[in-house]
Design a protein around this motif. Structure first.
Motif, short mmCIF file in Angstrom:
data_model
loop_
_atom_site.label_atom_id
_atom_site.label_comp_id
_atom_site.label_asym_id
_atom_site.label_seq_id
_atom_site.Cartn_x
_atom_site.Cartn_y
_atom_site.Cartn_z
N GLY A 44 -4.64 15.46 -23.36
CA GLY A 44 -3.84 14.40 -22.73
C GLY A 44 -2.77 14.97 -21.83
N GLN A 45 -2.10 16.02 -22.31
CA GLN A 45 -1.06 16.64 -21.49
C GLN A 45 -1.66 17.29 -20.25
OE1 GLN A 45 2.24 16.18 -22.13
NE2 GLN A 45 1.33 14.84 -23.67
N GLN A 46 -2.83 17.92 -20.42
CA GLN A 46 -3.48 18.54 -19.26
C GLN A 46 -3.85 17.49 -18.21
OE1 GLN A 46 -6.55 20.49 -21.57
NE2 GLN A 46 -5.81 22.51 -20.94
N MET A 47 -4.24 16.31 -18.71
CA MET A 47 -4.58 15.24 -17.76
C MET A 47 -3.33 14.68 -17.10
SD MET A 47 -7.68 13.04 -19.28
CE MET A 47 -9.20 13.76 -19.86
N ALA A 48 -2.27 14.53 -17.90
CA ALA A 48 -1.04 13.95 -17.36
C ALA A 48 -0.45 14.85 -16.27
CB ALA A 48 -0.02 13.75 -18.47
N THR A 49 -0.64 16.15 -16.43
CA THR A 49 -0.10 17.08 -15.43
C THR A 49 -1.12 17.43 -14.36
OG1 THR A 49 -0.76 18.90 -16.85
CG2 THR A 49 1.52 18.15 -17.06
N PHE A 50 -2.27 16.79 -14.41
CA PHE A 50 -3.34 17.00 -13.43
C PHE A 50 -3.87 18.43 -13.43
CE2 PHE A 50 -3.46 13.04 -10.96
CZ PHE A 50 -2.39 12.39 -11.56
N ALA A 51 -3.67 19.13 -14.58
CA ALA A 51 -4.28 20.45 -14.69
C ALA A 51 -5.79 20.28 -14.75
CB ALA A 51 -3.77 21.16 -15.94
N ILE A 52 -6.22 19.19 -15.39
CA ILE A 52 -7.62 18.78 -15.32
C ILE A 52 -7.64 17.51 -14.49
CG2 ILE A 52 -9.60 17.97 -16.65
CD1 ILE A 52 -8.73 19.66 -18.93
N ASP A 53 -8.34 17.55 -13.37
CA ASP A 53 -8.13 16.49 -12.38
C ASP A 53 -9.40 15.77 -11.97
OD1 ASP A 53 -7.10 14.88 -10.46
OD2 ASP A 53 -6.73 16.46 -9.00
N ALA A 61 -14.35 17.43 -20.57
CA ALA A 61 -13.32 17.84 -21.51
C ALA A 61 -13.12 16.79 -22.60
CB ALA A 61 -12.01 18.09 -20.76
N THR A 62 -13.18 15.52 -22.20
CA THR A 62 -13.01 14.43 -23.16
C THR A 62 -14.13 14.44 -24.19
OG1 THR A 62 -12.01 13.13 -21.39
CG2 THR A 62 -12.66 11.94 -23.37
N LEU A 63 -15.36 14.57 -23.71
CA LEU A 63 -16.51 14.55 -24.63
C LEU A 63 -16.44 15.72 -25.61
CD1 LEU A 63 -19.36 13.44 -22.20
CD2 LEU A 63 -18.37 12.12 -24.08
N LEU A 64 -16.07 16.89 -25.10
CA LEU A 64 -15.98 18.06 -25.98
C LEU A 64 -14.87 17.86 -27.02
CD1 LEU A 64 -16.52 20.97 -23.40
CD2 LEU A 64 -18.10 20.17 -25.18
N ALA A 65 -13.77 17.25 -26.59
CA ALA A 65 -12.67 16.99 -27.53
C ALA A 65 -13.13 15.98 -28.59
CB ALA A 65 -11.46 16.46 -26.78
N PHE A 66 -13.87 14.97 -28.16
CA PHE A 66 -14.34 13.96 -29.11
C PHE A 66 -15.31 14.56 -30.13
CE2 PHE A 66 -13.45 9.79 -26.61
CZ PHE A 66 -12.11 10.08 -26.68
N LYS A 67 -16.05 15.59 -29.71
CA LYS A 67 -16.92 16.27 -30.66
C LYS A 67 -16.08 16.85 -31.80
CE LYS A 67 -20.13 19.33 -29.87
NZ LYS A 67 -20.80 20.46 -29.18
N ILE A 94 -8.49 7.35 -27.54
CA ILE A 94 -8.70 6.78 -26.21
C ILE A 94 -7.40 6.19 -25.67
CG2 ILE A 94 -9.95 4.98 -24.94
CD1 ILE A 94 -12.22 5.44 -27.11
N ASP A 95 -6.69 5.47 -26.55
CA ASP A 95 -5.42 4.87 -26.12
C ASP A 95 -4.44 5.94 -25.65
OD1 ASP A 95 -6.44 2.46 -26.76
OD2 ASP A 95 -5.39 2.25 -28.68
N TYR A 96 -4.41 7.03 -26.41
CA TYR A 96 -3.49 8.11 -26.05
C TYR A 96 -3.86 8.72 -24.70
CZ TYR A 96 -1.49 12.79 -25.92
OH TYR A 96 -0.85 13.94 -25.53
N MET A 107 -15.30 8.31 -17.44
CA MET A 107 -14.86 8.31 -18.84
C MET A 107 -15.14 6.95 -19.47
SD MET A 107 -11.29 10.41 -18.47
CE MET A 107 -10.64 10.09 -20.11
N GLY A 108 -14.85 5.90 -18.73
CA GLY A 108 -15.12 4.56 -19.24
C GLY A 108 -16.59 4.39 -19.57
N ASN A 109 -17.44 4.83 -18.65
CA ASN A 109 -18.90 4.73 -18.86
C ASN A 109 -19.32 5.51 -20.10
OD1 ASN A 109 -19.20 3.20 -16.58
ND2 ASN A 109 -19.75 4.93 -15.25
N ALA A 110 -18.83 6.75 -20.22
CA ALA A 110 -19.27 7.61 -21.31
C ALA A 110 -18.76 7.11 -22.65
CB ALA A 110 -18.78 9.04 -21.05
N ILE A 111 -17.54 6.58 -22.67
CA ILE A 111 -16.97 6.10 -23.93
C ILE A 111 -17.74 4.87 -24.41
CG2 ILE A 111 -14.93 4.99 -24.90
CD1 ILE A 111 -13.30 7.14 -23.32
N ARG A 112 -18.12 4.02 -23.45
CA ARG A 112 -18.94 2.86 -23.82
C ARG A 112 -20.25 3.35 -24.46
NH1 ARG A 112 -19.95 0.44 -18.94
NH2 ARG A 112 -17.72 0.59 -18.57
N TRP A 113 -20.82 4.37 -23.86
CA TRP A 113 -22.07 4.94 -24.39
C TRP A 113 -21.84 5.51 -25.79
CZ3 TRP A 113 -22.53 10.09 -25.75
CH2 TRP A 113 -23.82 10.51 -26.14
#
Lengths: 340, 433
Positions: A44-53, A61-67, A94-96, A107-113
């Motif tokens: 989340g922090q990486q996304m907020a700082t646009f390190a992952i953009d 990154a999200t899918l790997l974290a969810f694993k 997801i909320d965070y 991300m929306g598509n993948a989370i729905r899946w």
């Protein structure tokens, strides 16, 4: 004793006319829900700082974290995984993440899946087995929709570049960079014009990478003399953040201006986009869906991160399922629905 | 060329201060170097400097007749244009002054003709030598009076008897005057010192009027701001010039509207905000200023009502020289049917016909790329534009100090302000452009 005053963040002020648009908020990790997994906290922090953009990088990154989240999950007694995991574990993550930075369409598509996969788990399957099933399907999802997709798209796009071409690109995107390097290593001789966003300057990174490989590169740091540059190109190569189902492209802000200039000079605009980035939403302007740059939203400055390019300015969209007219993007969506 | 006293960087003000104390030639050379080094830059400073130097030429230089003066102005005009071919206003001002000289000469000649005071005034100017045998004069020559033709040879010989090289009538000195193919000219019938003196002061007055006109442009254009900007408008401006800033400020005193301001990206990092006073005066009125840090502005166009751009120069066909980046903005506006308004004084209107539309002024590549960045500098061709050409079809309205015009009307304005022979005059020669 008095404590030194904390460094005050510049006050976020958003002009009234843009107040409907989303913006990444810097929320401290300490404010996060107690159920948020440490890996997700960091992400989340990486996304907020646009390190992952980039859309696709954020998705992966999200899918790997969810694993990892699923891996460390234990169903409380009296619950079933299929009914407990999503509301009590996945949703807080997801909320965070959404609080850190608005979710991108992929991300929306993948989370729905993913939620669909969770709901499909047979309650009778032992927990370890169920978790393994989920992790395996995430792995194959990443493999199929990201890794192979990227490979196929770069292959296809590189084949469209021929000797003597001049390819005009905007900023830096992984797919475009890989395509150009792929075409070069396949022996095609071409030159590249990099037009950059003066507020991001990521095109300089791309320029150096390409030049180091021996590709002839010219670089322009802003949109001055844009028409002059576009005139010298044989193709404009753009990477889509997302494609809307009416064929509009959601891309880095400035993409649209490039596409308009190219269209006026009858130079083809090729768009690269993984199918996971396609959304069933529709956009006819850039102010329906957009994101405000959290670094630049003080009283003194404002910046939009994206823009929408209408289908009429685009020539072809290359996805892993085929290269289509931008207006045929819904057909690809349909194809995907049928295959699922 | 010695730097101006005080050791500060040269500027328009410094240049104007030193004008009186210098010989004209030295001032011309100084101006040429200032223009070349961009130490005098931008439409208004270049126009003012050009007008001042020509005023010096008229006031201080030695010239005995109109043709000499015209030739002198043309020669200096060429030098100045060569020093900075991208500032189209330089040639504009030179042409305006040439036209002014012709008008004054024409007036003087008519006065003399009305008086029938002199034999010399009866003699038609030798068309062939004046016109160089190719160009036809702009105004039909007075047909020679038949009775005079018989006397012509004798008159000529009598003149020669009394002639003195210094006071020889203009008509005869024409042949020996070096000329630059100036087209038709209107020689003074009366080269006497009293006439020359009044002629000189007439021309000087005229040049001063041109300077006043240039200085009043902002003020006069401002007057149209209330008509242009409506309450609740969203106005997009790109690196606004002083003219554009004043235009908006005036509107802000009457209306509540929002301005999207794009700035020079390299300047946005600087500590000094070039628009600080502009923001202040906008805020004191009812206007909101939003500084937009985007290069492509298409995303904003669905919100924008009007795009207002300052012209560095306007060409007769309606194309505009603008700050780099403005053409893309105007293009985006046009795509979405938004109004594009160009502000510029009439003095920026250029009759130049051989102007190349592809003209882009390339500037300092280190604007975005650091010279210390070895791999960028050594391997990548870096381009950075300063100004560019915006086609006329991107523009809806031109507002000058004379009012609002459409593209088709610009030609009329040009014909009103320049004489045909001056429009035809080639300031560029064989210069590489």
């Amino acid at each position: 004793g008095s404590t030194p005053p904390a460094a005050t963040e510049p006050k976020v002020t958003i002009p009234e006319c843009f107040s409907h648009l989303s913006i990444a908020k810097k929320s401290a990790m300490t404010n996060a829900d107690k159920d948020v997994h440490p890996t997700v906290l960091v992400l989340g922090q990486q996304m907020a700082t646009f390190a992952i953009d980039e859309s696709i990088t954020r998705l992966k990154a999200t899918l790997l974290a969810f694993k990892k989240v699923i891996d460390s999950y234990n169903t409380p007694p009296g619950n079933t995984l299929a009914r407990h995991l999503t509301p009590h574990v996945l949703n807080p993550q997801i909320d965070y993440l959404t609080a850190c930075r608005p979710m991108c369409f992929s991300m929306g598509n993948a989370i729905r899946w993913l939620k669909l996969q969770v709901s499909k788990i047979d309650p009778d399957v032992p927990e370890q087995e169920a978790k393994k099933q989920l992790c395996d399907s995430i792995d194959s999802f990443i493999q199929e929709r990201i890794s192979v997709a990227d490979f196929v798209i770069t292959e296809k796009a590189a084949r469209r570049i021929v000797n003597g071409d001049t390819i005009l690109v905007f900023g830096r995107s992984t797919l475009v960079e890989r395509t150009l390097l792929h075409a070069h290593s396949a022996g095609t001789r071409f030159s590249v014009i990099v037009i950059d966003d003066p507020y991001e300057k990521k095109g300089q990174v791309l320029s150096k990478t390409l030049a180091a490989e021996g590709i002839s590169v010219s670089y322009c740091g802003d949109f001055g003399g844009l028409r002059w540059h576009v005139q010298r190109a044989s193709m404009v190569l753009l990477c889509a953040e997302s494609m809307f189902s009416n064929g509009s492209m959601y891309g880095r802000s400035g993409s649209c201006d490039l596409a308009i200039a190219a269209k006026a000079l009858e130079i083809p605009v090729t768009v690269l986009c993984e199918t996971i980035n396609i959304t069933d939403r529709v956009a006819t302007d850039s102010l329906t869906y957009n994101e405000i740059d959290p670094e630049r939203c003080s009283a003194a400055s404002f910046r939009l991160l994206f823009d929408a390019t209408l289908a009429k300015y685009l020539s072809v969209v290359i996805t892993e399922l085929g290269s289509v007219q931008p207006t045929s993007v819904p057909d690809i969506l349909r194809k995907l629905e049928e295959s699922n | 060329m010695a730097p101006p006293k005080g050791g500060f960087a040269p500027s328009l003000e410094k240049f104007l201060d030193t004008l009186k104390s210098r010989p004209v030639e030295a001032s011309v050379e100084l101006l040429i170097s200032l223009l070349k080094r961009h130490q005098i830059r931008g439409s208004e400073p270049c126009a003012i400097a050009t007008a001042h130097i020509l005023l010096q030429v008229v006031a201080k230089d030695k010239w005995n007749d109109v043709d000499q003066l015209l030739g002198r102005v043309q020669l200096i005009g060429r030098k100045l244009v060569a020093a900075q071919p991208r500032e189209l206003v330089i040639a504009n001002i030179v042409r305006r002054v040439l036209g002014l000289i012709r008008d004054e000469a024409e007036e003087d000649r008519n006065d003399n003709n009305d008086g029938q005071s002199d034999v010399a005034s009866e003699i038609p100017p030798p068309v062939t030598s004046v016109a160089g045998g190719t160009d036809s004069p702009s105004k039909p020559m007075r047909p020679p009076v038949l009775g005079n033709l018989g006397n012509f040879a004798r008159t000529q010989s009598m003149f020669n008897l009394l002639s003195d090289p210094d006071t020889a009538p203009v008509v005869w000195s024409n042949g020996s005057t070096p000329r630059l193919g100036s087209g038709a000219s209107t020689p003074l019938a009366h080269p006497q010192s009293t006439n020359l003196y009044s002629f000189r002061s007439e021309v000087i007055d005229g040049i001063e009027e041109i300077m006043d006109e240039i200085k009043q442009v902002d003020e006069q254009i401002q007057a149209y701001s209330e008509i242009t900007i409506h309450p609740g408008d969203y106005i997009l401006v790109h690196q606004p010039s002083r003219t554009v800033q004043k235009f908006l400020t005036r509107a802000a005193s009457k209306r509540r509207f929002t301005v999207f301001l794009t700035v020079d990206p390299s300047a946005s990092l600087a500590s000094e905000d070039p628009y600080a006073s502009f923001r202040k005066s906008m805020a004191s009125g009812g206007a909101t200023v939003v500084t937009v840090l985007n290069a492509g502005l298409n995303a904003y166009m669905s919100r924008v009502n009007k795009v207002i751009l300052g012209a560095r120069a306007i060409t007769g066909k309606g194309g505009v020289i603008v700050d780099a980046g403005a053409a893309t903005i105007a293009r985006a506006a046009q795509e979405q049917g938004r109004t594009v308004i160009v502000l510029g004084g009439v003095y920026t209107l250029s009759p130049e016909s051989q102007f190349q539309e592809a003209l882009i002024e390339w500037g300092d590549p280190s604007k975005y790329v650091n010279f210390a960045d070895g791999s960028m500098v050594s391997q990548v061709k870096v381009k950075s534009a300063v100004s560019e050409f915006m086609p006329g079809d991107h523009v809806d309205t031109y507002i000058t100090n004379l009012g609002a015009h459409t593209r088709d009307h610009l030609h009329t304005l040009i014909m009103d302000h320049y004489k045909e022979e001056d429009i035809a005059f080639d300031f560029y020669g064989k210069m590489q452009r």
